[in-house]
Design a protein around this motif. Structure first.
Motif, short mmCIF file in Angstrom:
data_model
loop_
_atom_site.label_atom_id
_atom_site.label_comp_id
_atom_site.label_asym_id
_atom_site.label_seq_id
_atom_site.Cartn_x
_atom_site.Cartn_y
_atom_site.Cartn_z
N PHE A 14 0.87 -1.17 0.00
CA PHE A 14 0.00 0.00 0.00
C PHE A 14 0.91 1.22 0.00
O PHE A 14 1.78 1.34 0.86
N ILE A 15 0.73 2.10 -0.95
CA ILE A 15 1.53 3.31 -1.05
C ILE A 15 0.59 4.52 -1.02
O ILE A 15 -0.29 4.65 -1.86
N ALA A 16 0.80 5.39 -0.02
CA ALA A 16 0.07 6.65 0.06
C ALA A 16 0.81 7.67 -0.80
O ALA A 16 2.04 7.68 -0.83
N TYR A 17 0.06 8.50 -1.49
CA TYR A 17 0.66 9.50 -2.37
C TYR A 17 -0.24 10.72 -2.45
O TYR A 17 -1.41 10.67 -2.05
N ASP A 18 0.30 11.81 -2.99
CA ASP A 18 -0.45 13.04 -3.19
C ASP A 18 -1.03 13.00 -4.60
O ASP A 18 -0.29 12.92 -5.59
N ASP A 19 -2.34 13.04 -4.70
CA ASP A 19 -3.04 12.90 -5.98
C ASP A 19 -2.73 14.05 -6.95
O ASP A 19 -2.95 13.92 -8.15
N ARG A 20 -2.21 15.16 -6.44
CA ARG A 20 -1.87 16.28 -7.32
C ARG A 20 -0.54 16.08 -8.03
O ARG A 20 -0.23 16.77 -8.99
N ASP A 21 0.25 15.13 -7.57
CA ASP A 21 1.58 14.86 -8.12
C ASP A 21 1.44 14.12 -9.45
O ASP A 21 0.87 13.04 -9.50
N VAL A 22 1.95 14.71 -10.53
CA VAL A 22 1.81 14.09 -11.85
C VAL A 22 3.02 13.24 -12.24
O VAL A 22 3.01 12.62 -13.29
N PRO A 125 6.16 24.14 -7.45
CA PRO A 125 5.07 24.49 -6.52
C PRO A 125 3.81 23.66 -6.75
O PRO A 125 3.67 22.99 -7.77
N ASN A 126 2.91 23.72 -5.79
CA ASN A 126 1.59 23.10 -5.84
C ASN A 126 1.61 21.58 -5.90
O ASN A 126 0.69 20.95 -6.38
N ASN A 127 2.68 20.98 -5.45
CA ASN A 127 2.81 19.53 -5.34
C ASN A 127 2.66 18.79 -6.67
O ASN A 127 2.34 17.60 -6.68
N VAL A 128 2.88 19.44 -7.79
CA VAL A 128 2.69 18.77 -9.07
C VAL A 128 3.82 17.83 -9.44
O VAL A 128 3.67 16.97 -10.30
N ASN A 129 4.98 17.95 -8.79
CA ASN A 129 6.10 17.04 -9.04
C ASN A 129 6.94 16.98 -7.77
O ASN A 129 8.03 17.53 -7.72
#
Length: 166
Positions: A14-22, A125-129
């Motif tokens: 199970f891996i938790a991640y930030d959905d905004r990260d592309v 910024p904005n957690n995109v990468n």
């Protein structure tokens, strides 16, 4: 956080991640894995009792694989410079469903660098990468600048009297 998601990977974690990260999270969402060739090498090469340093751990996908391989007598040290990734890394290594021995891993919220102290890094910024935190960027005007604590491999591991296998 509304943007936190968890996925069951092809490597059975199970891996938790930030959905905004592309970047990495984008691969997880599409394929349920990240860099399968790297995962294969980790699974084939690492053995119980080995000592491993992962530099740039990101969400901890490779770290989870490494801990699974080296436990119960080995250890994985996970270095991550981006403070936004540390909670995910810790969460993923501590997730009981992943069946990882917590005594076999250590999270270090520092960059690995040529000197000790701090290093200037650029973060998209904005957690995109989130994994794109770097000391150099093509266009620094499109990044946030952060100061990150750093260590050298020798200075970190010297006092521990540990020989790294990888």
């Amino acid at each position: 956080m509304d943007s936190v998601r968890t996925i069951w990977t092809k490597q059975c974690f199970f891996i938790a991640y930030d959905d905004r990260d592309v970047s990495v999270a984008g691969n997880l969402k599409r394929e349920r894995e990240h860099e399968p060739w790297t995962c294969e090498v980790i699974s084939q090469y690492l053995k119980p009792g080995m000592h491993v340093a992962v530099i740039g751990s990101n969400y901890g996908i490779f770290d989870c694989l490494a801990v699974k391989a080296v436990q119960p007598t080995g250890h994985v040290w996970s270095f991550e410079a981006n403070p936004q990734l540390i909670p995910f890394l810790k969460m993923n290594l501590a997730n009981q469903a992943n069946e990882l021995d917590s005594r076999c891993s250590t999270v270090i919220d520092q960059a690995v660098w040529s000197t000790n102290g701090t290093v200037t890094m650029h973060r998209v910024p904005n957690n995109v990468n989130l994994g794109g935190t770097s000391v150099a960027m093509d266009d620094p005007t499109k990044t946030e600048i952060i100061q990150v604590p750093c260590t050298t491999i020798d200075d970190y591991f010297g006092p521990l009297d540990v020989t790294l296998d990888l």
